[in-house]
Design an enzyme around this catalytic site. Structure first.
Site, PDB file in Angstrom:
ATOM      1  N   TYR A 119       0.837  -1.211   0.000  1.00 20.83           N
ATOM      2  CA  TYR A 119       0.000   0.000   0.000  1.00 20.83           C
ATOM      3  C   TYR A 119       0.861   1.246   0.000  1.00 20.83           C
ATOM      4  CZ  TYR A 119      -3.950  -2.797   1.752  1.00 20.83           C
ATOM      5  OH  TYR A 119      -4.945  -3.721   1.913  1.00 20.83           O
TER       6      TYR A 119
ATOM      7  N   LYS B 187       7.992   5.003  -6.675  1.00 23.27           N
ATOM      8  CA  LYS B 187       8.947   4.070  -6.077  1.00 23.27           C
ATOM      9  C   LYS B 187       8.386   2.639  -6.111  1.00 23.27           C
ATOM     10  CE  LYS B 187      12.182   3.757  -2.356  1.00 23.27           C
ATOM     11  NZ  LYS B 187      13.370   4.565  -2.597  1.00 23.27           N
TER      12      LYS B 187
ATOM     13  N   GLU C 256     -12.691  -7.146   7.720  1.00 23.26           N
ATOM     14  CA  GLU C 256     -12.066  -6.538   8.895  1.00 23.26           C
ATOM     15  C   GLU C 256     -13.090  -6.183   9.967  1.00 23.26           C
ATOM     16  OE1 GLU C 256      -9.828  -3.091   7.487  1.00 23.26           O
ATOM     17  OE2 GLU C 256     -11.193  -2.819   5.815  1.00 23.26           O
TER      18      GLU C 256
ATOM     19  N   ASP D 152      -8.510  -3.294  12.263  1.00 22.88           N
ATOM     20  CA  ASP D 152      -9.924  -2.916  12.397  1.00 22.88           C
ATOM     21  C   ASP D 152     -10.719  -4.024  13.081  1.00 22.88           C
ATOM     22  OD1 ASP D 152     -10.683  -0.276  10.786  1.00 22.88           O
ATOM     23  OD2 ASP D 152      -9.103  -1.297   9.673  1.00 22.88           O
TER      24      ASP D 152
ATOM     25  N   ILE E 179       3.478  -2.487   3.964  1.00 20.35           N
ATOM     26  CA  ILE E 179       3.350  -1.027   3.969  1.00 20.35           C
ATOM     27  C   ILE E 179       4.662  -0.283   3.715  1.00 20.35           C
ATOM     28  CG2 ILE E 179       1.269  -0.874   5.408  1.00 20.35           C
ATOM     29  CD1 ILE E 179       3.213  -0.565   7.837  1.00 20.35           C
ATOM     30  N   HIS E 180       5.753  -1.018   3.477  1.00 26.16           N
ATOM     31  CA  HIS E 180       7.038  -0.340   3.295  1.00 26.16           C
ATOM     32  C   HIS E 180       7.904  -1.151   2.327  1.00 26.16           C
ATOM     33  CE1 HIS E 180      10.993   1.392   4.236  1.00 26.16           C
ATOM     34  NE2 HIS E 180      10.340   2.431   4.760  1.00 26.16           N
TER      35      HIS E 180
ATOM     36  N   ASP F  20       0.160 -40.409   0.952  1.00 23.94           N
ATOM     37  CA  ASP F  20      -1.076 -40.793   0.279  1.00 23.94           C
ATOM     38  C   ASP F  20      -1.650 -39.575  -0.447  1.00 23.94           C
ATOM     39  OD1 ASP F  20      -1.939 -39.331   2.405  1.00 23.94           O
ATOM     40  OD2 ASP F  20      -3.202 -40.880   3.299  1.00 23.94           O
TER      41      ASP F  20
HETATM   42  N1  COA Z   1       5.375   2.585  -0.871  1.00 23.57           N
HETATM   43  C1  COA Z   1       6.333   3.094  -1.671  1.00 23.57           C
HETATM   44  N2  COA Z   1       7.400   3.779  -1.207  1.00 23.57           N
HETATM   45  C2  COA Z   1       7.493   3.940   0.124  1.00 23.57           C
HETATM   46  C3  COA Z   1       6.526   3.433   1.000  1.00 23.57           C
HETATM   47  C4  COA Z   1       5.428   2.731   0.472  1.00 23.57           C
HETATM   48  N3  COA Z   1       4.471   2.229   1.248  1.00 23.57           N
HETATM   49  N4  COA Z   1       6.890   3.735   2.283  1.00 23.57           N
HETATM   50  C5  COA Z   1       8.038   4.407   2.186  1.00 23.57           C
HETATM   51  N5  COA Z   1       8.414   4.552   0.903  1.00 23.57           N
HETATM   52  C6  COA Z   1       9.630   5.208   0.370  1.00 23.57           C
HETATM   53  C7  COA Z   1       9.806   6.603   0.936  1.00 23.57           C
HETATM   54  O1  COA Z   1       9.139   7.538   0.137  1.00 23.57           O
HETATM   55  C8  COA Z   1      11.294   6.747   0.888  1.00 23.57           C
HETATM   56  O2  COA Z   1      11.670   7.021  -0.446  1.00 23.57           O
HETATM   57  P1  COA Z   1      13.027   7.877  -0.773  1.00 23.57           P
HETATM   58  O3  COA Z   1      14.149   7.141  -0.121  1.00 23.57           O
HETATM   59  O4  COA Z   1      13.092   7.881  -2.264  1.00 23.57           O
HETATM   60  O5  COA Z   1      12.776   9.224  -0.185  1.00 23.57           O
HETATM   61  C9  COA Z   1      11.803   5.349   1.208  1.00 23.57           C
HETATM   62  O6  COA Z   1      10.743   4.464   0.821  1.00 23.57           O
HETATM   63  C10 COA Z   1      12.123   5.130   2.666  1.00 23.57           C
HETATM   64  O7  COA Z   1      10.989   5.457   3.442  1.00 23.57           O
HETATM   65  P2  COA Z   1      11.070   5.810   4.990  1.00 23.57           P
HETATM   66  O8  COA Z   1      11.728   7.130   5.159  1.00 23.57           O
HETATM   67  O9  COA Z   1      11.652   4.654   5.701  1.00 23.57           O
HETATM   68  O10 COA Z   1       9.549   5.888   5.381  1.00 23.57           O
HETATM   69  P3  COA Z   1       8.625   7.181   5.448  1.00 23.57           P
HETATM   70  O11 COA Z   1       8.865   7.863   6.764  1.00 23.57           O
HETATM   71  O12 COA Z   1       8.774   7.970   4.199  1.00 23.57           O
HETATM   72  O13 COA Z   1       7.191   6.527   5.460  1.00 23.57           O
HETATM   73  C11 COA Z   1       5.255   5.410   6.269  1.00 23.57           C
HETATM   74  C12 COA Z   1       6.739   5.711   6.523  1.00 23.57           C
HETATM   75  C13 COA Z   1       4.750   4.401   7.273  1.00 23.57           C
HETATM   76  C14 COA Z   1       4.461   6.711   6.361  1.00 23.57           C
HETATM   77  C15 COA Z   1       5.147   4.821   4.826  1.00 23.57           C
HETATM   78  O14 COA Z   1       5.898   3.636   4.797  1.00 23.57           O
HETATM   79  C16 COA Z   1       3.760   4.604   4.289  1.00 23.57           C
HETATM   80  O15 COA Z   1       3.118   5.540   3.856  1.00 23.57           O
HETATM   81  N6  COA Z   1       3.307   3.353   4.261  1.00 23.57           N
HETATM   82  C17 COA Z   1       2.013   3.016   3.704  1.00 23.57           C
HETATM   83  C18 COA Z   1       0.889   3.443   4.623  1.00 23.57           C
HETATM   84  C19 COA Z   1      -0.443   3.101   4.039  1.00 23.57           C
HETATM   85  O16 COA Z   1      -0.667   3.131   2.848  1.00 23.57           O
HETATM   86  N7  COA Z   1      -1.396   2.719   4.927  1.00 23.57           N
HETATM   87  C20 COA Z   1      -2.708   2.311   4.510  1.00 23.57           C
HETATM   88  C21 COA Z   1      -2.815   0.833   4.315  1.00 23.57           C
HETATM   89  S1  COA Z   1      -2.534  -0.093   5.802  1.00 23.57           S
HETATM   90 MG    MG Z   2      -8.618  -1.233   7.464  1.00 19.80          MG
END
Ligand code: COA
Ligand code: MG
Length: 291
Positions: free
Chosen positions: A9, A20, A129, A156, A222-223, A270
């Site tokens: 996500y 990215k 959820e 949730d 999420i990352h 089996d």
């Molecule tokens: N998708 C794509 N790229 C991501 C990402 C994700 N979910 N999370 C982080 N990145 C990227 C960042 O933009 C950063 O890129 P850069 O190095 O080019 O600047 C790199 O990965 C490292 O990120 P980092 O600094 O460790 O994290 P952050 O502080 O930027 O973000 C969160 C942390 C939790 C806010 C982020 O991971 C996020 O938004 N996750 C998804 C949340 C979401 O969608 N929740 C709803 C569904 S449960």
């Molecule tokens: Mg949810």
């Protein structure tokens, strides 16, 4: 079967993260319009997603959009303003009743007709959820031929039943297992819960392994740091593949000799063991590890 080992996500209004995500080789990229997007950024997120779908190259990744809950009042615009860029599928959160999926499916049919796209070309994925969602899994899993997978949302769900989350996750075990069972009953994939601690890779590994053991096809993430670990856990290892191949070979030999059950390496072999071995090979094929 398509590999859906990891579903990543990112907030739909964050173009940098979408860009990215498109480069990571993740099986599913899910651009969010729901809880990851602030209420005053929904409209911006819809147009960012639309633009991203039209302009970015996602490689082999499946391109998904998570809309807001059907019944929230946001769902119509979520579909209307992203559909013309034709994502591969829509992820429907907070599914409590089959009616919500039927509504989405009917809307998609309308758009397919309007644009002369093939019927049932756009997939749907349902997130369970809530306790209502778990109780209604039978009808939800049968709601639409577009449905590809059922996704489990632990946070949730735990909130709704008054559970307290723990690392072992026993408080959500019944629901988690119900999702896998109902998905399998309808030949659908099941996608496991999010692991929220970004710095705990041991914890992620443990939880992903348990999900794979339980029968999930993949896990929500999420990352970017979670992509490789999770996709590896949900791909059968070389050892698993070799073992499955030898079991199937030995089984075929015994069948030809008129034997249905036999011992190999001190263990009973089996038909159920062979069906499990065939599942391993199907997963390996989907992950591109064998032809
Ligand atoms: N998708 C794509 N790229 C991501 C990402 C994700 N979910 N999370 C982080 N990145 C990227 C960042 O933009 C950063 O890129 P850069 O190095 O080019 O600047 C790199 O990965 C490292 O990120 P980092 O600094 O460790 O994290 P952050 O502080 O930027 O973000 C969160 C942390 C939790 C806010 C982020 O991971 C996020 O938004 N996750 C998804 C949340 C979401 O969608 N929740 C709803 C569904 S449960
Ligand atoms: Mg949810």
């Amino acid at each position: 079967m398509r590999a859906r080992r990891a579903l990543l996500y990112m907030p739909g209004n964050d173009l940098h993260k979408i860009q990215k995500a498109a480069t990571l080789g993740v099986d599913c990229v899910c651009m969010d319009l729901e809880d990851g997007v602030a209420i005053n950024r929904k409209s911006e997120a819809r147009s960012t997603i639309h633009q991203a779908l039209l302009s970015l190259e996602f490689g082999k990744s499946e391109r998904l959009v998570r809309i807001n809950r059907v019944g929230s009042g946001l769902e119509h615009d979520d579909l209307e303003l992203t559909i013309t860029a034709k994502p591969d599928g829509f992820v429907i959160p907070k599914v409590d009743h089959a009616d919500q999926l039927v509504w989405v499916s009917n809307q998609l049919e309308r758009y397919e007709q309007k644009h002369a796209w093939p019927k049932n070309d756009i997939y749907i994925f349902a997130i369970i959820e809530s306790p209502q969602g778990v109780v209604n899994l039978t009808e939800i899993a049968r709601a639409s031929t577009r449905l590809q997978a059922i996704i489990f949302g632990a946070e949730d769900f735990a909130g709704a039943i008054g559970a307290i989350r723990s690392p072992e996750a026993w408080e959500v075990f019944y629901a988690r297992s119900a999702v896998v069972t109902h998905a399998a009953a309808e030949n659908l994939q099941a996608i496991d819960m999010v692991f929220v601690d970004l710095n705990d890779s041991d914890g992620l590994l443990k939880e992903a392994k348990l999900g794979a053991q339980m029968g999930f096809s993949g896990k929500q993430i999420i990352h970017p740091n979670q992509v490789n670990l999770v996709q590896e856990v949900f791909s059968p290892s070389e050892e698993d593949i070799q073992k499955a191949k030898s079991l199937i070979e030995a089984f075929q030999e015994q069948q030809e000799a008129g034997v249905g059950a036999f011992a190999l390496g001190g263990k009973l072999i089996d038909a159920p063991i062979i069906r499990a071995a065939e599942q391993v090979l199907a997963k390996a094929r989907a992950a591109g590890k064998i032809d």
